[in-house]
Design a protein around this motif. Structure first.
Motif, PDB file in Angstrom:
ATOM      1  N   PRO A   1       3.892   6.601  12.244  1.00 25.77           N
ATOM      2  CA  PRO A   1       5.208   7.148  11.916  1.00 25.77           C
ATOM      3  C   PRO A   1       6.220   6.072  11.512  1.00 25.77           C
ATOM      4  O   PRO A   1       7.139   6.341  10.726  1.00 25.77           O
ATOM      5  CB  PRO A   1       5.636   7.845  13.220  1.00 25.77           C
ATOM      6  CG  PRO A   1       4.347   8.205  13.883  1.00 25.77           C
ATOM      7  CD  PRO A   1       3.439   7.049  13.577  1.00 25.77           C
ATOM      8  N   GLN A   2       6.059   4.851  12.030  1.00 27.70           N
ATOM      9  CA  GLN A   2       6.959   3.767  11.634  1.00 27.70           C
ATOM     10  C   GLN A   2       6.794   3.418  10.157  1.00 27.70           C
ATOM     11  O   GLN A   2       7.744   2.949   9.523  1.00 27.70           O
ATOM     12  CB  GLN A   2       6.702   2.530  12.498  1.00 27.70           C
ATOM     13  CG  GLN A   2       7.164   2.688  13.939  1.00 27.70           C
ATOM     14  CD  GLN A   2       6.868   1.448  14.776  1.00 27.70           C
ATOM     15  OE1 GLN A   2       5.776   0.876  14.699  1.00 27.70           O
ATOM     16  NE2 GLN A   2       7.836   1.026  15.574  1.00 27.70           N
TER      17      GLN A   2
ATOM     18  N   LEU B   1       0.847  -1.187   0.000  1.00 23.96           N
ATOM     19  CA  LEU B   1       0.000   0.000   0.000  1.00 23.96           C
ATOM     20  C   LEU B   1       0.887   1.243   0.000  1.00 23.96           C
ATOM     21  O   LEU B   1       1.772   1.374   0.854  1.00 23.96           O
ATOM     22  CB  LEU B   1      -0.893  -0.016   1.243  1.00 23.96           C
ATOM     23  CG  LEU B   1      -2.105   0.901   1.299  1.00 23.96           C
ATOM     24  CD1 LEU B   1      -3.116   0.502   0.231  1.00 23.96           C
ATOM     25  CD2 LEU B   1      -2.752   0.825   2.687  1.00 23.96           C
ATOM     26  N   PRO B   2       0.718   2.156  -0.968  1.00 25.98           N
ATOM     27  CA  PRO B   2       1.562   3.359  -0.998  1.00 25.98           C
ATOM     28  C   PRO B   2       1.516   4.112   0.330  1.00 25.98           C
ATOM     29  O   PRO B   2       0.489   4.113   1.017  1.00 25.98           O
ATOM     30  CB  PRO B   2       0.943   4.197  -2.126  1.00 25.98           C
ATOM     31  CG  PRO B   2       0.245   3.192  -2.997  1.00 25.98           C
ATOM     32  CD  PRO B   2      -0.259   2.137  -2.065  1.00 25.98           C
ATOM     33  N   ILE B   3       2.612   4.743   0.688  1.00 26.31           N
ATOM     34  CA  ILE B   3       2.705   5.418   1.977  1.00 26.31           C
ATOM     35  C   ILE B   3       1.611   6.471   2.135  1.00 26.31           C
ATOM     36  O   ILE B   3       0.968   6.566   3.190  1.00 26.31           O
ATOM     37  CB  ILE B   3       4.094   6.046   2.170  1.00 26.31           C
ATOM     38  CG1 ILE B   3       5.128   4.940   2.404  1.00 26.31           C
ATOM     39  CG2 ILE B   3       4.104   6.992   3.364  1.00 26.31           C
ATOM     40  CD1 ILE B   3       4.856   4.101   3.640  1.00 26.31           C
ATOM     41  N   ALA B   4       1.399   7.290   1.109  1.00 29.40           N
ATOM     42  CA  ALA B   4       0.374   8.338   1.216  1.00 29.40           C
ATOM     43  C   ALA B   4      -0.998   7.737   1.499  1.00 29.40           C
ATOM     44  O   ALA B   4      -1.764   8.250   2.326  1.00 29.40           O
ATOM     45  CB  ALA B   4       0.330   9.170  -0.061  1.00 29.40           C
ATOM     46  N   THR B   5      -1.308   6.634   0.828  1.00 26.98           N
ATOM     47  CA  THR B   5      -2.583   5.962   1.049  1.00 26.98           C
ATOM     48  C   THR B   5      -2.628   5.332   2.436  1.00 26.98           C
ATOM     49  O   THR B   5      -3.657   5.368   3.123  1.00 26.98           O
ATOM     50  CB  THR B   5      -2.816   4.885  -0.022  1.00 26.98           C
ATOM     51  OG1 THR B   5      -2.692   5.481  -1.314  1.00 26.98           O
ATOM     52  CG2 THR B   5      -4.189   4.255   0.122  1.00 26.98           C
ATOM     53  N   SER B   6      -1.517   4.756   2.865  1.00 27.07           N
ATOM     54  CA  SER B   6      -1.433   4.157   4.199  1.00 27.07           C
ATOM     55  C   SER B   6      -1.703   5.197   5.278  1.00 27.07           C
ATOM     56  O   SER B   6      -2.430   4.944   6.244  1.00 27.07           O
ATOM     57  CB  SER B   6      -0.051   3.537   4.420  1.00 27.07           C
ATOM     58  OG  SER B   6       0.199   2.484   3.518  1.00 27.07           O
ATOM     59  N   ILE B   7      -1.094   6.370   5.116  1.00 26.73           N
ATOM     60  CA  ILE B   7      -1.253   7.429   6.117  1.00 26.73           C
ATOM     61  C   ILE B   7      -2.705   7.905   6.169  1.00 26.73           C
ATOM     62  O   ILE B   7      -3.294   8.047   7.249  1.00 26.73           O
ATOM     63  CB  ILE B   7      -0.310   8.598   5.813  1.00 26.73           C
ATOM     64  CG1 ILE B   7       1.153   8.158   5.953  1.00 26.73           C
ATOM     65  CG2 ILE B   7      -0.620   9.781   6.725  1.00 26.73           C
ATOM     66  CD1 ILE B   7       1.515   7.522   7.262  1.00 26.73           C
ATOM     67  N   ALA B   8      -3.299   8.151   5.005  1.00 27.27           N
ATOM     68  CA  ALA B   8      -4.689   8.605   4.971  1.00 27.27           C
ATOM     69  C   ALA B   8      -5.618   7.547   5.568  1.00 27.27           C
ATOM     70  O   ALA B   8      -6.529   7.857   6.351  1.00 27.27           O
ATOM     71  CB  ALA B   8      -5.101   8.928   3.537  1.00 27.27           C
ATOM     72  N   SER B   9      -5.381   6.282   5.221  1.00 25.59           N
ATOM     73  CA  SER B   9      -6.203   5.202   5.752  1.00 25.59           C
ATOM     74  C   SER B   9      -6.034   5.070   7.259  1.00 25.59           C
ATOM     75  O   SER B   9      -7.001   4.862   7.998  1.00 25.59           O
ATOM     76  CB  SER B   9      -5.826   3.883   5.054  1.00 25.59           C
ATOM     77  OG  SER B   9      -6.645   2.820   5.484  1.00 25.59           O
ATOM     78  N   GLY B  10      -4.788   5.217   7.736  1.00 32.54           N
ATOM     79  CA  GLY B  10      -4.540   5.155   9.176  1.00 32.54           C
ATOM     80  C   GLY B  10      -5.196   6.290   9.936  1.00 32.54           C
ATOM     81  O   GLY B  10      -5.680   6.107  11.062  1.00 32.54           O
TER      82      GLY B  10
ATOM     83  N   SER C   1      10.117   3.200   8.089  1.00 35.69           N
ATOM     84  CA  SER C   1      10.422   1.852   7.569  1.00 35.69           C
ATOM     85  C   SER C   1       9.189   1.306   6.852  1.00 35.69           C
ATOM     86  O   SER C   1       8.442   0.491   7.400  1.00 35.69           O
ATOM     87  CB  SER C   1      10.818   0.915   8.708  1.00 35.69           C
ATOM     88  OG  SER C   1      11.930   1.404   9.423  1.00 35.69           O
ATOM     89  N   PRO C   2       8.955   1.738   5.617  1.00 34.85           N
ATOM     90  CA  PRO C   2       7.695   1.436   4.926  1.00 34.85           C
ATOM     91  C   PRO C   2       7.364  -0.046   4.790  1.00 34.85           C
ATOM     92  O   PRO C   2       6.186  -0.419   4.812  1.00 34.85           O
ATOM     93  CB  PRO C   2       7.891   2.074   3.545  1.00 34.85           C
ATOM     94  CG  PRO C   2       8.911   3.135   3.755  1.00 34.85           C
ATOM     95  CD  PRO C   2       9.832   2.607   4.804  1.00 34.85           C
ATOM     96  N   THR C   3       8.360  -0.903   4.645  1.00 35.22           N
ATOM     97  CA  THR C   3       8.070  -2.316   4.434  1.00 35.22           C
ATOM     98  C   THR C   3       8.263  -3.170   5.688  1.00 35.22           C
ATOM     99  O   THR C   3       8.009  -4.371   5.668  1.00 35.22           O
ATOM    100  CB  THR C   3       8.950  -2.889   3.310  1.00 35.22           C
ATOM    101  OG1 THR C   3      10.332  -2.739   3.669  1.00 35.22           O
ATOM    102  CG2 THR C   3       8.685  -2.162   2.004  1.00 35.22           C
TER     103      THR C   3
END
Length: 351
Positions: free
Chosen positions: A202-203, A157-166, A207-209
């Motif tokens: 923030p992790q 999942l792209p970071i930007a999408t991960s952040i918004a979803s989180g 460390s995205p993966t």
């Protein structure tokens, strides 16, 4: 202390890198022989991979945002044609939402395999969109019987999408503290969910993966959704549902941009909830805690960046007020107040 709490009946399997095995176990428990798999077109390859060991009758890959009624009708017809006896949703809120739309009219059980932090898999809330109107409701038939959580499925999942979803998950926590059925159990789940999300999100950036941050964030998202499922939908979600239906705004990004302004609107009128949130954010107050998290995550801030027109502020505010008539929101809700809130959220104004 006196309260009434309802815990929704559901089985949770949480294990990284074990989605296929966990899903096969659930299908065996249910005794299902004809599985309809629901995913988006982009999620089709993943869906085929983790359903290789179960008796799939149909792979249906038409899940889209906000569940248009026409899409739901096609999926319902497909479920009947393939004689499905269980629905397996694989993906984010769109896949889960489409499975719920099918379950609503067919009564078929759902096993959800989420790949984002949306949380829909834990609730008995359904939603569908027709034209510019999004309709939501609650029904026990749409609550998935089981959820298979596998944090490794979120690694792509792209970071930007991960952040918004989180941050959508953080919104579930915040809304749960003043929603219609808020109680001490929901508050405990919500505040612990924020603690997990505050550390986990923030992790994902550093460390995205790495699986640790993904697991912590997914666990926080589950706690958030469990709180929200019991507490119900508060003002924040009423606003976001209206905006999504009227302007086809992206779901998670809308939640991320609106949340600080709803918190600022309600915080002074809900001192106990504000104190809980401040402690969960490990901050002097709830607003500065959320603001610090937003800044650290470079979160979405302005609805105009996602297509909300200035001319839509007042019509949206009126629709929100109509939708929120039955809410006992901490702060008084009026068209002027919500218009002001939406204007600030559209511009990304600082708190």
């Amino acid at each position: 202390m006196r309260f009434l709490h309802e815990t929704l009946p559901q089985r949770i399997r949480f294990a990284s890198a074990e989605a296929a095995a966990s899903l096969a176990s659930e299908i065996q428990v249910l005794g299902s022989e004809r599985v309809m798999v629901i995913a988006s077109e982009s999620g089709g390859r993943l869906a085929q991979r983790i359903t290789a060991d179960i008796p799939v009758a149909l792979q249906h890959h038409e899940a889209v945002t906000h569940v248009p009624v026409a899409v739901a009708e096609r999926a319902r017809a497909a479920a009947t044609t393939c004689r499905a006896d269980v629905l397996v949703s694989i993906g984010g809120g769109s896949a889960t939402g489409l499975a719920k739309a099918v379950a609503l009219t067919t009564g078929l059980p759902i096993v959800a395999v989420p790949t984002t932090y949306a949380g829909s898999e834990v609730t008995d809330v359904w939603g569908m969109t027709e034209g510019t109107t999004k309709t939501t409701g609650r029904d026990p038939r749409v609550l998935p019987k089981a959820v298979v959580y596998d944090a490794s499925l979120t690694q792509s999942l792209p970071i930007a999408t991960s952040i918004a979803s989180g941050l959508n998950a953080v919104a579930h926590c915040v809304d749960s503290l003043w929603a219609p059925r808020a109680d001490p159990v929901n508050a405990a789940l919500a505040t612990e969910g924020i603690r997990a999300l505050r550390v986990g999100l923030p992790q994902l950036i550093s460390s995205p993966t790495a699986i640790e941050g993904r697991e912590r964030t997914l666990f926080g998202a589950y706690l958030a959704a469990a709180a929200f499922a019991s507490a119900g939908s508060g003002l924040h979600h009423k606003i976001c549902h209206v905006l999504g239906g009227m302007f086809d705004l992206p779901h998670a990004q809308t939640h991320a941009a609106v949340l600080p302004h709803v918190l600022a609107f309600n915080a002074a009128h809900a001192p106990e909830a504000e104190r809980r949130l401040a402690a969960a954010f490990d901050a002097p107050d709830a607003i500065s805690g959320l603001r610090a998290l937003h800044e650290r995550l470079h979160a979405p801030t302005a609805l105009r960046d996602y297509g909300m027109p200035e001319s839509g502020i007042v019509p949206a505010a009126r629709a929100v007020v109509a939708a929120a008539l039955t809410l006992a929101n901490p702060a008084p809700v009026s068209t002027d107040a919500i218009s002001h809130l939406l204007r600030r959220a559209r511009e990304g104004a600082e708190l």
